[in-house]
Design a protein around this motif. Sequence first.
Motif, short mmCIF file in Angstrom:
data_model
loop_
_atom_site.label_atom_id
_atom_site.label_comp_id
_atom_site.label_asym_id
_atom_site.label_seq_id
_atom_site.Cartn_x
_atom_site.Cartn_y
_atom_site.Cartn_z
N CYS A 186 -47.46 5.46 94.47
CA CYS A 186 -46.07 5.32 94.01
C CYS A 186 -45.20 6.33 94.76
O CYS A 186 -45.67 7.04 95.64
N THR A 187 -43.93 6.42 94.39
CA THR A 187 -42.99 7.30 95.09
C THR A 187 -43.33 8.78 94.93
O THR A 187 -43.30 9.55 95.89
N GLY A 188 -43.64 9.20 93.71
CA GLY A 188 -44.07 10.58 93.49
C GLY A 188 -42.96 11.61 93.60
O GLY A 188 -41.77 11.30 93.69
N LEU A 220 -39.17 11.53 87.58
CA LEU A 220 -40.16 11.59 86.50
C LEU A 220 -41.50 12.14 86.97
O LEU A 220 -42.41 12.36 86.18
N ALA A 221 -41.61 12.39 88.26
CA ALA A 221 -42.92 12.73 88.83
C ALA A 221 -43.38 14.13 88.44
O ALA A 221 -42.58 15.04 88.25
N CYS A 268 -38.97 11.06 93.12
CA CYS A 268 -38.88 10.49 91.76
C CYS A 268 -38.67 11.60 90.73
O CYS A 268 -39.42 12.56 90.67
N ASN A 276 -50.72 7.81 91.37
CA ASN A 276 -49.48 7.74 90.60
C ASN A 276 -49.02 9.14 90.26
O ASN A 276 -49.83 10.00 89.89
N GLY A 277 -47.70 9.35 90.30
CA GLY A 277 -47.19 10.70 90.10
C GLY A 277 -47.00 11.10 88.66
O GLY A 277 -46.68 12.25 88.37
N CYS A 278 -47.16 10.16 87.72
CA CYS A 278 -46.98 10.46 86.29
C CYS A 278 -47.60 9.31 85.50
O CYS A 278 -48.10 8.37 86.09
N ASN A 299 -46.39 6.81 84.16
CA ASN A 299 -45.70 5.51 84.17
C ASN A 299 -46.40 4.43 84.97
O ASN A 299 -46.09 3.26 84.85
N SER A 300 -47.32 4.80 85.82
CA SER A 300 -48.21 3.81 86.43
C SER A 300 -47.51 2.80 87.33
O SER A 300 -47.89 1.63 87.37
N CYS A 301 -46.50 3.26 88.08
CA CYS A 301 -45.81 2.32 88.97
C CYS A 301 -46.75 1.75 90.03
O CYS A 301 -46.55 0.65 90.51
FE1 SF4 Z 1 -42.15 8.02 89.52
FE2 SF4 Z 1 -44.13 8.12 87.77
FE3 SF4 Z 1 -43.37 5.75 88.76
FE4 SF4 Z 1 -44.64 7.45 90.31
S1 SF4 Z 1 -45.50 6.47 88.46
S2 SF4 Z 1 -42.78 6.32 90.87
S3 SF4 Z 1 -43.91 9.40 89.58
S4 SF4 Z 1 -42.14 7.09 87.47
#
Ligand code: SF4
Length: 543
Positions: free
Chosen positions: A418-420, A426-427, A424, A460-462, A464-466
Amino acid sequence: MPPTTPVKRKRGEGQWKLGHREPLNPNERTKKDDDGLNVRARIETIYAERGFDSIDPADLRGRMRWWGLYTQRRPGIEGGRTAVLEPEELDDRYFMLRVRIDGGALTTEQLRTLGEISQSYARDTADITDRQNIQYHWIEIESMPAIWKRLESVGLMTTEACGDTPRVILGSPVAGISAEELIDPRPAIDAIVERYVGNPAFSNLPRKFKSAISWQQDVAHEVNDISFIGVVHPEHGPGFDLWVGGGLSTNPRIAQRLGVWVPLEEVPDVWEGVVSIFRDYGYRRLRHRARLKFLVADWGVAKFRQVLEDEYLGRELIDGPAPEVPERPIDHVGVHKQKDGRNYIGVAPSSGRVSGTTLVQLADIVEAAGSRRVRLTPQQKIVVLDVPDRTVDRLVTELNKLGLPADPSPWRRSTMACTGIEFCKLAIVETKERAIRLVEDLEKRLADVSPDVPISIHLNGCPNSCARTQVADIGLKGQIVTTADGEQVEGFQVHLGGGLGLDAGFGRKLRGLKVTSAELGDYVERVVRNFVEQRTEGERFAQ
Ligand code: SF4
């Protein structure tokens, strides 16, 4: 008179159809105050003229998403502080911009334009997301009128690329060209986009609404709010099997089949019925319960189908069979024959990261090879269509030079990120560059290992599991972990053995199974070697 016990009234979930029209949380208030679609006029006439500081906070952190814009994370803020800072402390003065590419389908002219916009306005950034979008960074609000003009001149848009809206529709990267396909679903995707995207009747949903439509099972249909997947009905012939209520994040759910068969021409109407149920009955009180999956879980599929038929379609749907599940995940990487005798070539940028320059060069070499079409995939890959036999080898060589191999290592092929924390808000941890380095590391460490089943690794950076943590063989969810020396560092909670298709289900979150970022290469190598050494014949990783 004995005292009476006060009757405890059950709080509603904010469902419009049950009369809850008064907003029950700040997000609902923002949407009621003004339709997110209206923000574009303000961007073009006020904010782009007067600059970042003129932006209304409710637009900045809310409605701008309806046009694909999020503020990106201010550089230098550590992941451990993400949860404790106020939104304005996390905001940078630059934006992430998402371009929706329904079905992932692009002409080379569109591809070149996407690349040139990146070069002109986005510091040459461009990521291919696992929803077939292109995502830019470093966008200034002053650039938006010019960017929209460029995008719209080639038929692209950012309308409802984010926000509580019908997001981009996933579609097969090989729609219309695959020899296995019995119906080309693109007319249904086009009709839905034409009728409903940017339509105020559906611009205030409880939350995002994710769709996937494909003949093949190559669009992660199990984790979308609604999916139509190709199936042959014994009496009625080829059509689509309808799934609803999938989604990941912190309360993951696999979508459920409604058990109905939908002919191609009825897909848009049935899609409208389902999104209307979500709009009218979806939960709006608590943001974290506002996805369709919670309603489907509470109602069950029998009631959901009944409401769809009785209140929205006014007719019964036809019972239908389940589609057969393919033996292996389908990612389209490599050189393959089309049904017209030409070829399609699937290539693997590392973790979806490309650049504007790469996209422009890609458009040039694709055209020189005699093709005018490419597709993006839900696995962060690119597929070049319509390549004549005589130019395949030359194009493969040139793609490779561009960093787009058609024969990538298994690790590059099956890793997504994901973006991380780079962009991001939220990361908690860095993902994109870490995934690219992890792939390079695994290519060296595991050069002697060539598993004959894919082993997917999703960073994934958090929570949220993008990038679909829970449905990877090795799912990595970013968090701060404590080392043996008591130091707090970036790391990951590991989820093992998740999957889609034959292995549709969520990875096991083993208690205490956390790795620091520094240990990631060691850890993945150990897991892969153990699997390869102990594997019985035909065994898949998730079994
Ligand atoms: Fe951002 Fe978390 Fe989604 Fe990664 S999983 S893009 S850190 S919101």
